[in-house]
Motif scaffolding. Structure first.
Motif, PDB file in Angstrom:
ATOM      1  N   UNK A 118       0.830  -1.196   0.000  1.00  0.00           N
ATOM      2  CA  UNK A 118       0.000   0.000   0.000  1.00  0.00           C
ATOM      3  C   UNK A 118       0.875   1.260   0.000  1.00  0.00           C
ATOM      4  N   UNK A 119       0.441   2.302  -0.722  1.00  0.00           N
ATOM      5  CA  UNK A 119       1.217   3.549  -0.716  1.00  0.00           C
ATOM      6  C   UNK A 119       1.317   4.125   0.696  1.00  0.00           C
ATOM      7  N   UNK A 120       2.475   4.663   1.001  1.00  0.00           N
ATOM      8  CA  UNK A 120       2.665   5.292   2.301  1.00  0.00           C
ATOM      9  C   UNK A 120       2.128   6.716   2.239  1.00  0.00           C
ATOM     10  N   UNK A 121       1.280   7.042   3.192  1.00  0.00           N
ATOM     11  CA  UNK A 121       0.667   8.371   3.206  1.00  0.00           C
ATOM     12  C   UNK A 121       1.363   9.227   4.260  1.00  0.00           C
ATOM     13  N   UNK A 122       1.921  10.340   3.810  1.00  0.00           N
ATOM     14  CA  UNK A 122       2.474  11.343   4.700  1.00  0.00           C
ATOM     15  C   UNK A 122       1.779  12.668   4.434  1.00  0.00           C
ATOM     16  N   UNK A 123       1.935  13.560   5.395  1.00  0.00           N
ATOM     17  CA  UNK A 123       1.408  14.906   5.221  1.00  0.00           C
ATOM     18  C   UNK A 123       2.578  15.871   5.070  1.00  0.00           C
ATOM     19  N   UNK A 124       2.465  16.738   4.097  1.00  0.00           N
ATOM     20  CA  UNK A 124       3.539  17.691   3.786  1.00  0.00           C
ATOM     21  C   UNK A 124       3.020  19.107   3.991  1.00  0.00           C
ATOM     22  N   UNK A 125       3.682  19.831   4.878  1.00  0.00           N
ATOM     23  CA  UNK A 125       3.305  21.210   5.167  1.00  0.00           C
ATOM     24  C   UNK A 125       4.383  22.139   4.621  1.00  0.00           C
ATOM     25  N   UNK A 126       3.968  23.220   3.987  1.00  0.00           N
ATOM     26  CA  UNK A 126       4.919  24.141   3.366  1.00  0.00           C
ATOM     27  C   UNK A 126       4.517  25.582   3.636  1.00  0.00           C
ATOM     28  N   UNK A 127       5.503  26.401   3.936  1.00  0.00           N
ATOM     29  CA  UNK A 127       5.288  27.834   4.183  1.00  0.00           C
ATOM     30  C   UNK A 127       6.336  28.603   3.373  1.00  0.00           C
ATOM     31  N   UNK A 128       5.886  29.376   2.362  1.00  0.00           N
ATOM     32  CA  UNK A 128       6.777  30.155   1.511  1.00  0.00           C
ATOM     33  C   UNK A 128       6.820  31.604   1.994  1.00  0.00           C
ATOM     34  N   UNK A 129       8.022  32.175   1.991  1.00  0.00           N
ATOM     35  CA  UNK A 129       8.207  33.549   2.450  1.00  0.00           C
ATOM     36  C   UNK A 129       8.926  34.377   1.385  1.00  0.00           C
ATOM     37  N   UNK A 130       8.640  35.669   1.411  1.00  0.00           N
ATOM     38  CA  UNK A 130       9.394  36.644   0.630  1.00  0.00           C
ATOM     39  C   UNK A 130      10.114  37.553   1.621  1.00  0.00           C
ATOM     40  N   UNK A 131      11.429  37.553   1.539  1.00  0.00           N
ATOM     41  CA  UNK A 131      12.255  38.336   2.463  1.00  0.00           C
ATOM     42  C   UNK A 131      12.886  39.476   1.671  1.00  0.00           C
ATOM     43  N   UNK A 132      12.564  40.711   2.056  1.00  0.00           N
ATOM     44  CA  UNK A 132      13.118  41.882   1.388  1.00  0.00           C
ATOM     45  C   UNK A 132      14.339  42.370   2.156  1.00  0.00           C
ATOM     46  N   UNK A 133      15.450  42.443   1.454  1.00  0.00           N
ATOM     47  CA  UNK A 133      16.722  42.850   2.058  1.00  0.00           C
ATOM     48  C   UNK A 133      17.056  44.245   1.541  1.00  0.00           C
ATOM     49  N   UNK A 134      17.185  45.212   2.440  1.00  0.00           N
ATOM     50  CA  UNK A 134      17.423  46.596   2.031  1.00  0.00           C
ATOM     51  C   UNK A 134      18.872  46.870   1.671  1.00  0.00           C
ATOM     52  N   UNK A 135      19.765  45.955   2.005  1.00  0.00           N
ATOM     53  CA  UNK A 135      21.174  46.084   1.631  1.00  0.00           C
ATOM     54  C   UNK A 135      21.549  44.885   0.763  1.00  0.00           C
ATOM     55  N   UNK A 136      21.678  45.060  -0.551  1.00  0.00           N
ATOM     56  CA  UNK A 136      21.971  43.928  -1.429  1.00  0.00           C
ATOM     57  C   UNK A 136      23.251  43.185  -1.059  1.00  0.00           C
ATOM     58  N   UNK A 137      24.201  43.854  -0.419  1.00  0.00           N
ATOM     59  CA  UNK A 137      25.449  43.191  -0.053  1.00  0.00           C
ATOM     60  C   UNK A 137      25.244  42.152   1.041  1.00  0.00           C
ATOM     61  N   UNK A 138      24.086  42.161   1.702  1.00  0.00           N
ATOM     62  CA  UNK A 138      23.833  41.226   2.801  1.00  0.00           C
ATOM     63  C   UNK A 138      22.981  40.033   2.375  1.00  0.00           C
ATOM     64  N   UNK A 139      22.729  39.902   1.078  1.00  0.00           N
ATOM     65  CA  UNK A 139      21.883  38.802   0.611  1.00  0.00           C
ATOM     66  C   UNK A 139      22.474  37.448   0.997  1.00  0.00           C
ATOM     67  N   UNK A 140      23.782  37.272   0.806  1.00  0.00           N
ATOM     68  CA  UNK A 140      24.411  35.999   1.156  1.00  0.00           C
ATOM     69  C   UNK A 140      24.238  35.666   2.619  1.00  0.00           C
ATOM     70  N   UNK A 141      24.379  36.653   3.517  1.00  0.00           N
ATOM     71  CA  UNK A 141      24.188  36.423   4.948  1.00  0.00           C
ATOM     72  C   UNK A 141      22.758  35.999   5.257  1.00  0.00           C
TER      73      UNK A 141
END
Length: 259
Positions: A118-141
């Protein structure tokens, strides 16, 4: 008595003939219509653009958790989301710059390895965010902080402009488009022995959203090891493009003043 009557009749006949001659003369006088020179117009499309270094960036991150039931998946997701948000705010990202883009909990049926199982049933929860960074040099951080504290994917990074910077670039792009339109109109007028004398109609067209010269998607599924070097992301200039449709008035050369 008879002679007087004849004289009166003769005078009446002369007056009648004179009246007919006057009416005939006025009716045959031709009317001269008013003349006017038709205006010439030249319709052109001008294009313009303006570049600037981005002064903000948008990072799209996702947090995903699974469980044997929806409640377990939601609880795990909530813990990871809380940890990530706290880490980002501690790193200097304002809370109102971390906004939800999507929230979803659904069944995830996985094919079993054993045949006829029988197929294994799991539940998948997902939360997507948009993060606005005011200093482009800090994107990597920001990327490193999110991934080390619960984010399971970095879906996209885009370098863009603040509202004030974008409006300034739009103004510069429109000015360049009008300069281009004016040059085209004058060139066409010269070919037709005309002179541009003024502007009749101006229509602007909506340009595309500002985009960097090179932008792409960055994704990862597992947190980077502690000893790994920090993420380094470089941005290129952001370009705003626009176009205008202009109808110019024109007149024969030598008969008008150029606008």
């Amino acid at each position: 008595m008879h002679r007087r009557t004849l004289v009166a009749v003769g005078l009446a006949a002369l007056l009648l003939i004179a009246g007919c001659s006057a009416g005939s003369s006025s009716s045959t006088t031709p009317e001269t219509p008013a003349t006017s020179e038709s205006d010439s117009t030249i319709r052109v499309v001008g294009s313009g653009s303006a570049d600037a270094a981005p002064n903000q960036a948008v990072v799209d991150v996702s947090v995903v958790a699974t469980g044997d039931d929806a409640a377990t998946a939601r609880q795990r997701l909530a813990r990871n989301v809380s940890r990530m948000r706290t880490a980002l705010t501690d790193a200097g990202v304002a809370e109102d710059r971390i906004t939800t883009q999507r929230y979803d909990i659904r069944q995830d049926r996985r094919r079993p390895r054993e045949e006829d199982a029988e197929p294994r049933i799991q539940y998948r929860a997902m939360h997507d965010f948009e993060v606005t960074v005011t200093d482009p040099d800090r994107v990597g951080d920001v990327v490193d902080t999110a991934v080390a504290n619960g984010a399971t994917a970095v879906d996209d990074i885009s370098f863009t402009l603040s509202t004030d910077r974008r409006r300034e670039l739009e103004r510069r792009a429109r000015s360049a488009a009008m300069t281009d339109a004016r040059a085209k109109a004058r060139a066409l007028a010269a070919d037709a022995n005309l002179t541009v004398t003024g502007v009749n109609v101006i229509r602007t067209t909506r340009g595309g959203a500002p985009r960097s010269v090179e932008d792409g998607a960055y994704a990862t599924e597992t947190p980077a090891p502690t000893a790994a070097p920090p993420t380094d992301i470089e941005s290129g200039p952001v370009t705003v493009r626009t176009s205008v449709q202009v109808v110019y008035e024109a007149a024969p050369e030598g008969n008008a003043t150029e606008a």
